[in-house]
Every structure is written in C-alpha cells, then in structure tokens.
Write an enzyme that holds these catalytic residues in place. Structure first.
Site, PDB file in Angstrom:
ATOM      1  N   GLY A   1      33.310 -20.321 -59.705  1.00  0.00           N
ATOM      2  CA  GLY A   1      34.181 -21.466 -59.974  1.00  0.00           C
ATOM      3  C   GLY A   1      33.625 -22.779 -59.457  1.00  0.00           C
TER       4      GLY A   1
ATOM      5  N   ASN B   1      38.636 -19.055 -68.056  1.00  0.00           N
ATOM      6  CA  ASN B   1      39.605 -20.147 -68.099  1.00  0.00           C
ATOM      7  C   ASN B   1      39.270 -21.284 -67.150  1.00  0.00           C
ATOM      8  OD1 ASN B   1      40.351 -18.845 -65.642  1.00  0.00           O
ATOM      9  ND2 ASN B   1      42.409 -19.693 -65.825  1.00  0.00           N
TER      10      ASN B   1
ATOM     11  N   CYS C   1      48.579   5.104 -39.107  1.00  0.00           N
ATOM     12  CA  CYS C   1      49.757   5.972 -39.131  1.00  0.00           C
ATOM     13  C   CYS C   1      50.903   5.309 -39.882  1.00  0.00           C
ATOM     14  CB  CYS C   1      50.181   6.337 -37.714  1.00  0.00           C
ATOM     15  SG  CYS C   1      50.550   4.939 -36.648  1.00  0.00           S
TER      16      CYS C   1
END
Length: 632
Positions: free
Chosen positions: A29, A60, A175
């Site tokens: 980008g 885009n 956990c």
C-alpha cells in the site's frame, strides 16, 4: 540575492535527487504510492524489494496493480507500472525477503537513503540494524486505518527503531483457550489452532484438547481420568496419538470430528467441576440434534459474509470445509501440510464455523464470517488515502536529508481528527538515541530474566533471541572461559542441543551469552538473570539496567516470601506459572491518535501483512488481513 540563493539550493537538491540511489523495502500500500511519488519527483535510481505476490484484495488501493497482475510479483509489477510515469527511471526489483543473506551490509551501503514500507516488526528490526551497520539514513513509516507515522532514523543522531520498548501485547493463557473461553477471540484462536492440528503444522503448544494442568482444577476429576487410562484418550477411548493421525484414521469424518471436539471434549471439561462453580458450564452438542435456527431477519439484506449462521448452517459448512481441506491436504503428498490463509475459502469457512460452534457451546456471542475474518487476521483496515499521505511525507523528509538538513527532519504523525491547532499532520522533534538501547548504543548489552532450569536451547533461540531480540541467524557462545557454543547459525551443527536446558550448560544467574548475528553485523552480550517465576506468567522478560533489575528482584523475592505487603495491607501473592509459549498473543484495539500536546510513538502501527493483503472495508468489501498491529 535571497531568491538566487534559493534557486541555487533548489538546483543542488534536484541534482542530488537525480543522482542518489534509493532502496524501497516493501511494494504494498505505502510502497506503491511511494514508488509513484519518487519517479515523479525526479528520483531515477531506485531499487525495491518485496516477498509478496499480488492478491485480488490489493487492487482497491494498491493502484499500480490491475486484475491481470493477480498472482505476480509485487515488486516486479510495481516497477513496470512506475516506469510508465517516468520511462527514464532505472528501477531494479527483487522478489525476495530482505532478511536473507543476499542483502548484507554491502548491499545496504550502495544506497543514499533507505525507505521502509513494511508490515511486520521482525523485518523492521532487521532493516533498522542493517541501516545502522551500513550507516545509512532510514525513513520508517506505517499506517493503521486513518492513523499514520513517518520518522527518520540516523545512526548517532536520532533514536533507532528499537530504542523505545514496544508495548506489551495482550495475552491469554493457553488454558483459557482450551478450557474456559469467554470472548469470541478465544474461540477464533482455538479454531485456528484446530486447523493446524488437523491440516497444518502440528504444534504441541497449540493443542486444542482440554488442559488438565489448569491451575483452577482444585478437584481431582481430570487427573484421575488421565491416571486411570494413561494409554487412552480421555475423551473417547482412542489411543493417544496426534490429532491429525487420529483424524486420518477416521478418514476425516466430519461427524466423528464434530463429536470429538464439540461433544466428548466438552463432556470431559464438565467433569472438572471446579471450573464451573462460578461460570456458566458449556453445553455439549450432538451432530444429529442441532438447533435449526433460521437466519435473522435483519440479515437478509446484507452480503453473505455479514449474515449470522444458524447452528445447523455452521455444522454444514464445517463438514463441507473439512471435505475440501482433506482433498487439498492429500494433494500435498506424504508429510504435506496446509497453511491457513484468510483468503482461502475452505480454510476461512472452517475457522468461522468451528469458532461459532464453540462460541455457542460456551454461551459466547456468535459472529459473522466477516467479523471472524477480521479477528483471525488481527485487522485494522487499510485506507488508500492514509497510504498516499504517508508516502508523500516520506518523500518530503527525503528531500531534507538530500539537502544536507537532516537536523530539520521530523517525526510526523497523521491523526484521525485535527488537533486544537486544526492540524491533521503533527510534526515532532526527533529524539536522541537512547543511551541504554541494546541495538544502537555503543554498549551492546541486554539483560534477560528467565528460568534457566526450564528454558531449552531451542526456546532461547526461537523465542528470546529471534522473537524477543530480533536476531535472524545468531551464533551463541557461553562466556564461561571454555567458549562453549550452544547455538550455531550453520544448519545441523548444534541441533543436538535443542531439547537441552540452559542449566545443562552451566548457564545460571549472571551468566553471559555472547551472541553474534553475522547477517546483521550485530553482536550482543546477553546477561542471564535466573528467576523461578516471572510476572504475568511470562516465559522471559527483556530488561535494561541490571542494577535496577537486581533491586526489583530483591523486592519481589521479599514479597514472595511474605516479608512485604501490598498497598492494601495484604500479603503479596504470585500467579500460577504458565509458560509464554503456551499463551496466546492477541492484537490490541486500534491505536489512539497522537495528541497535540504530547508525542506518542506508534511503533506498532504496521502497513500490511506479508502474505495477502486486505481491502479497505466498505459496503461490499470483505475484511481481510492487511494492516495490523504487529505482534512482538
């Protein structure tokens, strides 16, 4: 006179722009915008490197790419597209990782300026160190949504990328993921771990089975079940073997997988009564008796990814995705594996359906595929305008460097909202180097606190040196007078040490490890401080000043022994130890904007992920993994 002087200076800068050599690391980008800006500004000697290939979701906002480019090298296509703006430019493109040995000190010394348009902390750390070693100015940048940042790094003049400690990431013990999820993100991560157990690279630390070592299990149900049937799987009388091995034995039967994960394992969790004294107990499911809830009425007008699935739909999608993934895995041959990718429909469907089924079981809000894709990719949406603004600021700072006025460079922050002076771009003075930085300060020394009797050599290599300290290929020698080498960057030389403990090599409190990373031209003395248990259940902690640490340890030891009290007058307590590699690091929310009155670093704002990139989120877009806060 003044006008002529300005003209002379401008001409001088133009000449330097035309003659200098620039390295652009990253062609996504920011990189696309940056390459376009450079050639239009007059830069003609440019090299760019990027490991990635072009995905549909890039199109885009990464405007140098078109549909016909999908699947091709980003750096090569970016080069060809940028040349259309200035055919006279000389652009060299590398489809490769900047962290390989092909790009050493000599490579970086070819350039006058290095510009980062990267997406992850490891690569940023590496380029930072290479520029320090080569003594070349680095312009660092990043965006996250509407936020952005540009800063200049110069050896001896400014702080480096690693001068400021990065924020501690939010973690969840393993956990919690396996036994007591309470948030949608817990279910998403569990589903991604299950994908790896069934189809990907099996990792014992990503086991999705109930955790009998949960510190809350004050009852004996779980351990008794294990002790009484040590050779059998406690959830179904199945011989103990890897999850994938068992799945292969049953032919990846969706119904049997469903019952193992969503019925039998849940029944086993219910046997741990101590877990459910203050929690809502989970509800086991049966494949043949699922809720046939219809889609919500308000979902009907939305795109498919944003509709809520019923439990039956989740089960159906779970089954279909398993069949597809089973076929894909078979194509890999013996020993093959799949890599989860948010843009792979089957992989994404598997995670979304499994996460929602688990959420239903534990009474957690179920999410749309769109939302789960966002969480699974730790996404902050990419915005093309932000990338364009940041790329322009990079070029402006480079002109200051070339004009010989690097002292006038600023760290520039792009805010979401104007500050009290109506400014969106907030310039801040560059900070001086941190004298205690273990990367750029003259004294390359750092203190690491850990348990030498529990940490293995492989954990030291992977998690501490590479993960925590940003090395790429370290060689490690114990400073014991014998020159014992415990880790070698040469493959195969010290593999027999991997499972041995640090204490097996006489490494104890105040031991010093001499670490050399020849690729980064970087050496570091690591002072080991032994501690039985660390705060927040960490496996290790990287700290600065040894004297300050020693004082802190003495205070904590006194607290652990009951010799001191907390502020409220009660005796201090310590948490049950959970090793960090058994914990999950979760990306925090989108960072805050930089306030006008106070400079705030946005070091963990990243531009784009190294695999496939994300779209800007719009009415018809799918959230994909593009811009994230980097996990350290």
């Amino acid at each position: 006179m003044a006008a002529s002087m300005v003209g002379v200076l401008a001409e001088n800068v133009r000449e330097k722009v035309a003659s200098c050599k620039v390295l652009v690391v990253g062609a996504g980008g920011i990189g696309c915008e940056l390459l376009k800006n450079l050639v239009l500004t007059g830069f003609v000697n440019i090299e760019t490197i990027d490991l990635d290939t072009i995905d549909v979701s890039n199109l885009n906002r990464q405007f140098l790419f078109r549909k016909e480019h999908v699947g091709k090298s980003k750096s090569q296509v970016a080069k060809e597209s940028a040349l259309r703006f200035n055919p006279d430019a000389n652009i060299v493109a590398y489809h490769d990782s900047v962290m390989t040995s092909d790009y050493g000190i000599d490579f970086f010394q070819k350039f006058d300026i290095v510009m980062n348009a990267l997406d992850n902390r490891a690569a940023r750390n590496h380029v930072n160190r290479m520029c320090l070693a080569a003594d070349r100015p680095l312009i660092e940048s990043g965006t996250a949504g509407y936020l952005g940042q540009v800063t200049v790094i110069k050896k001896g003049l400014t702080e480096c990328y690693e001068c400021i400690p990065k924020p501690t990431q939010k973690t969840f013990p393993g956990c919690t993921i396996r036994n007591t999820p309470s948030e949608p993100i817990h279910c998403v991560v569990w589903a991604k771990h299950l994908f790896n157990q069934l189809f990907g690279e099996e990792d014992p630390d990503q086991d999705v089975s109930p955790d009998t070592a949960d510190p809350e299990l004050t009852g004996e149900a779980g351990q008794t079940a294990l002790d009484s049937d040590a050779k059998k799987d406690v959830t179904g009388g199945i011989e103990r073997k890897s999850t994938r091995g068992w799945a292969q034995d049953i032919g990846y039967d969706p119904e049997k997988l469903f019952h193992k994960m969503f019925r039998d394992d849940i029944k086993y969790l219910l046997s741990m009564e101590a877990l459910w004294k203050k929690r809502r107990p989970p509800l086991p499911l049966d494949w043949n008796n699922l809720s046939h809830t219809a889609e919500k009425q308000d979902d009907q007008g939305t795109i498919s990814d944003q509709r809520h699935w019923s439990l039956q739909q989740c089960a159906d999608i779970f089954a279909r995705s398993i069949d597809t993934l089973k076929t894909d895995l078979a194509k890999q041959g013996d020993g093959g594996m799949l890599v989860w990718d948010k843009d792979d429909d089957a992989g994404m469907d598997f995670v979304a359906s499994a996460a929602n089924i688990r959420a239903h079981i534990f009474g957690i809000a179920e999410k749309t595929r769109f939302d789960i894709k966002s969480m699974a990719g730790n996404i902050i949406p990419a915005i093309a305008t932000t990338n364009a603004i940041i790329a322009a600021v990079i070029v402006m700072e480079s002109l200051k460097i070339l004009s010989g006025n690097i002292d006038t460079c600023k760290a520039v922050y792009l805010n979401r909202q104007p500050n009290p002076r109506k400014k969106l771009l907030v310039p801040c003075a560059l900070d001086k180097p941190n004298p205690k930085c273990y990367v750029c300060a003259p004294k390359h020394e750092v203190t690491v606190m850990l348990n030498t009797q529990k940490m293995t050599i492989k954990q030291l290599d992977d998690q501490v040196l590479k993960g925590g300290l940003g090395m790429v290929a370290p060689d490690v020698e114990v400073d014991d007078g014998k020159g014992t080498i415990i880790i070698s960057s040469e493959e195969g030389e010290t593999e027999e040490n991997n499972d041995k403990l640090l204490s097996d090599f006489g490494i104890q409190n105040k031991s010093v490890l001499k670490c050399d990373d020849f690729l980064q031209n970087y050496n570091l003395n690591v002072i080991i401080v032994h501690k039985e248990k660390l705060e927040d259940d960490q496996m290790f902690a990287i700290v600065g000043d040894l004297d300050e640490l020693q004082a802190k340890i003495e205070a904590e030891n006194a607290k652990d022994q009951g010799e001191t009290t907390t502020n409220n007058g009660h005796a201090g307590t310590s948490n049950t130890e959970v090793e960090e590699e058994d914990d999950l690091m979760i990306v925090d929310d989108e960072p805050q904007e930089v306030p006008a009155a106070k400079k705030r670093k946005l070091d963990d704002v990243s531009e784009e992920t190294p695999s496939k990139k994300m779209k800007k989120m719009g009415d018809n877009d799918t959230a994909t993994d593009d811009d994230v806060l980097v996990i350290g």
